[in-house]
Design a protein around this motif. Structure first.
Motif, mmCIF file in Angstrom:
data_model
loop_
_atom_site.group_PDB
_atom_site.id
_atom_site.type_symbol
_atom_site.label_atom_id
_atom_site.label_comp_id
_atom_site.label_asym_id
_atom_site.label_seq_id
_atom_site.Cartn_x
_atom_site.Cartn_y
_atom_site.Cartn_z
ATOM 1 N N PHE A 30 1.468 9.592 2.096
ATOM 2 C CA PHE A 30 3.038 9.183 2.503
ATOM 3 C C PHE A 30 3.620 8.645 1.669
ATOM 4 O O PHE A 30 3.288 7.933 0.572
ATOM 5 C CB PHE A 30 2.810 8.537 4.072
ATOM 6 C CG PHE A 30 1.995 7.358 4.005
ATOM 7 C CD1 PHE A 30 0.540 7.644 4.283
ATOM 8 C CD2 PHE A 30 2.552 6.383 3.818
ATOM 9 C CE1 PHE A 30 -0.113 6.450 4.221
ATOM 10 C CE2 PHE A 30 1.632 5.078 3.708
ATOM 11 C CZ PHE A 30 0.650 5.309 4.092
ATOM 12 N N LEU A 31 5.143 8.779 1.943
ATOM 13 C CA LEU A 31 5.948 8.025 0.955
ATOM 14 C C LEU A 31 5.798 6.392 1.137
ATOM 15 O O LEU A 31 5.769 6.070 2.256
ATOM 16 C CB LEU A 31 7.368 8.491 1.036
ATOM 17 C CG LEU A 31 7.841 9.967 0.985
ATOM 18 C CD1 LEU A 31 9.230 10.287 0.890
ATOM 19 C CD2 LEU A 31 7.347 10.089 -0.739
ATOM 20 N N ALA A 34 9.474 1.509 0.191
ATOM 21 C CA ALA A 34 9.964 0.548 -0.867
ATOM 22 C C ALA A 34 9.775 1.160 -2.344
ATOM 23 O O ALA A 34 8.803 0.725 -2.888
ATOM 24 C CB ALA A 34 9.590 -0.817 -0.743
ATOM 25 N N ASN A 88 -3.984 -1.584 -6.513
ATOM 26 C CA ASN A 88 -4.231 -3.088 -6.860
ATOM 27 C C ASN A 88 -5.292 -3.664 -5.730
ATOM 28 O O ASN A 88 -5.591 -3.132 -4.640
ATOM 29 C CB ASN A 88 -2.955 -3.544 -6.037
ATOM 30 C CG ASN A 88 -1.833 -3.416 -6.831
ATOM 31 O OD1 ASN A 88 -1.768 -3.032 -7.986
ATOM 32 N ND2 ASN A 88 -0.450 -3.162 -6.279
ATOM 33 N N GLY A 94 -1.540 -8.424 -6.617
ATOM 34 C CA GLY A 94 -0.569 -7.912 -5.670
ATOM 35 C C GLY A 94 -0.855 -6.899 -4.596
ATOM 36 O O GLY A 94 0.203 -6.109 -4.022
ATOM 37 N N GLN A 95 -2.116 -6.863 -4.137
ATOM 38 C CA GLN A 95 -2.315 -6.066 -2.857
ATOM 39 C C GLN A 95 -1.765 -6.730 -1.799
ATOM 40 O O GLN A 95 -1.972 -7.955 -1.622
ATOM 41 C CB GLN A 95 -3.900 -5.895 -2.710
ATOM 42 C CG GLN A 95 -4.300 -5.189 -1.644
ATOM 43 C CD GLN A 95 -5.825 -4.624 -1.565
ATOM 44 O OE1 GLN A 95 -6.780 -5.342 -2.133
ATOM 45 N NE2 GLN A 95 -6.249 -3.684 -0.817
ATOM 46 N N VAL A 97 -1.372 -4.774 1.476
ATOM 47 C CA VAL A 97 -2.022 -3.995 2.301
ATOM 48 C C VAL A 97 -3.539 -3.800 2.166
ATOM 49 O O VAL A 97 -3.757 -3.175 1.077
ATOM 50 C CB VAL A 97 -1.353 -2.556 2.603
ATOM 51 C CG1 VAL A 97 -2.184 -1.854 3.950
ATOM 52 C CG2 VAL A 97 0.222 -2.716 3.020
ATOM 53 N N HIS A 103 -1.157 4.206 -5.469
ATOM 54 C CA HIS A 103 0.297 4.561 -5.633
ATOM 55 C C HIS A 103 0.489 5.559 -6.870
ATOM 56 O O HIS A 103 -0.073 5.444 -7.811
ATOM 57 C CB HIS A 103 1.014 3.386 -6.322
ATOM 58 C CG HIS A 103 0.947 2.046 -5.248
ATOM 59 N ND1 HIS A 103 2.025 1.740 -4.694
ATOM 60 C CD2 HIS A 103 0.105 1.182 -5.094
ATOM 61 C CE1 HIS A 103 1.839 0.402 -4.173
ATOM 62 N NE2 HIS A 103 0.594 0.112 -4.248
#
Ligand code: AMP
Ligand code: ZN
Length: 140
Positions: A30-31, A34, A88, A94-95, A97, A103
């Motif tokens: 999914f997109l 941000a 990440n 930078g993780q 979630v 990504h």
């Protein structure tokens, strides 16, 4: 098992809406809401897995196939000349979630995006020493 408070588990099981671009038995894409560039997509396993250290090898081919499928489509849809695949692990990396995700970021010539700054070792022996340290740890 889905985790109650995991946003990506909730997206994967349809509890939370998303701009879905692909789904199969094992993964969903999914997109990112941000995006680095429009079309920036996230690929998640449907199963809750925290990060790359917890990721089972059995799922690797399903993810690799989805990455290729989605990346090819995203390049076609956005006109990108390339793409980054990023993943990440841990807060320091930078993780944000803690349900593993990849990504897929479309890239355009001259877009000026600097993903990271590279450095250097003090000298060749410092580099060899680091290699030795890691290779010993790999054997443990
Ligand atoms: P990371 O920083 O690697 O953990 O990436 C998490 C990504 O998830 C970020 O790029 C966020 O923009 C994205 N994100 C968070 N919540 C949502 C959501 N509900 N739908 C789509 N993307 C999200
Ligand atoms: Zn989850």
């Amino acid at each position: 098992m889905p985790e109650e408070n995991c946003i990506f588990c909730r997206i994967a099981n349809g509890e939370i809406p998303s701009a879905k671009v692909y789904e199969d038995e094992n993964v969903m894409a999914f997109l990112d809401l941000a995006p680095v560039h429009a079309g920036h997509t996230l690929i998640v396993p449907k199963k809750h897995i925290k990060d790359a250290l917890a990721f089972p090898a059995e799922l690797a081919s399903a993810v690799a196939a989805a990455v290729q499928k989605v990346a090819r489509a995203l390049v076609a849809a956005t006109g990108a000349q390339g793409f980054n695949v990023l993943q990440n692990n841990g807060l320091a990396a930078g993780q944000t979630v803690f349900h593993i995700h990849w990504h897929i970021i479309p890239r355009f010539e001259g877009d000026g995006l600097e993903m990271w700054r590279q450095g250097s070792y003090l000298d060749a022996s410092a580099m060899q020493e680091m290699a030795k340290k890691i290779s010993l740890a790999v054997q443990k």
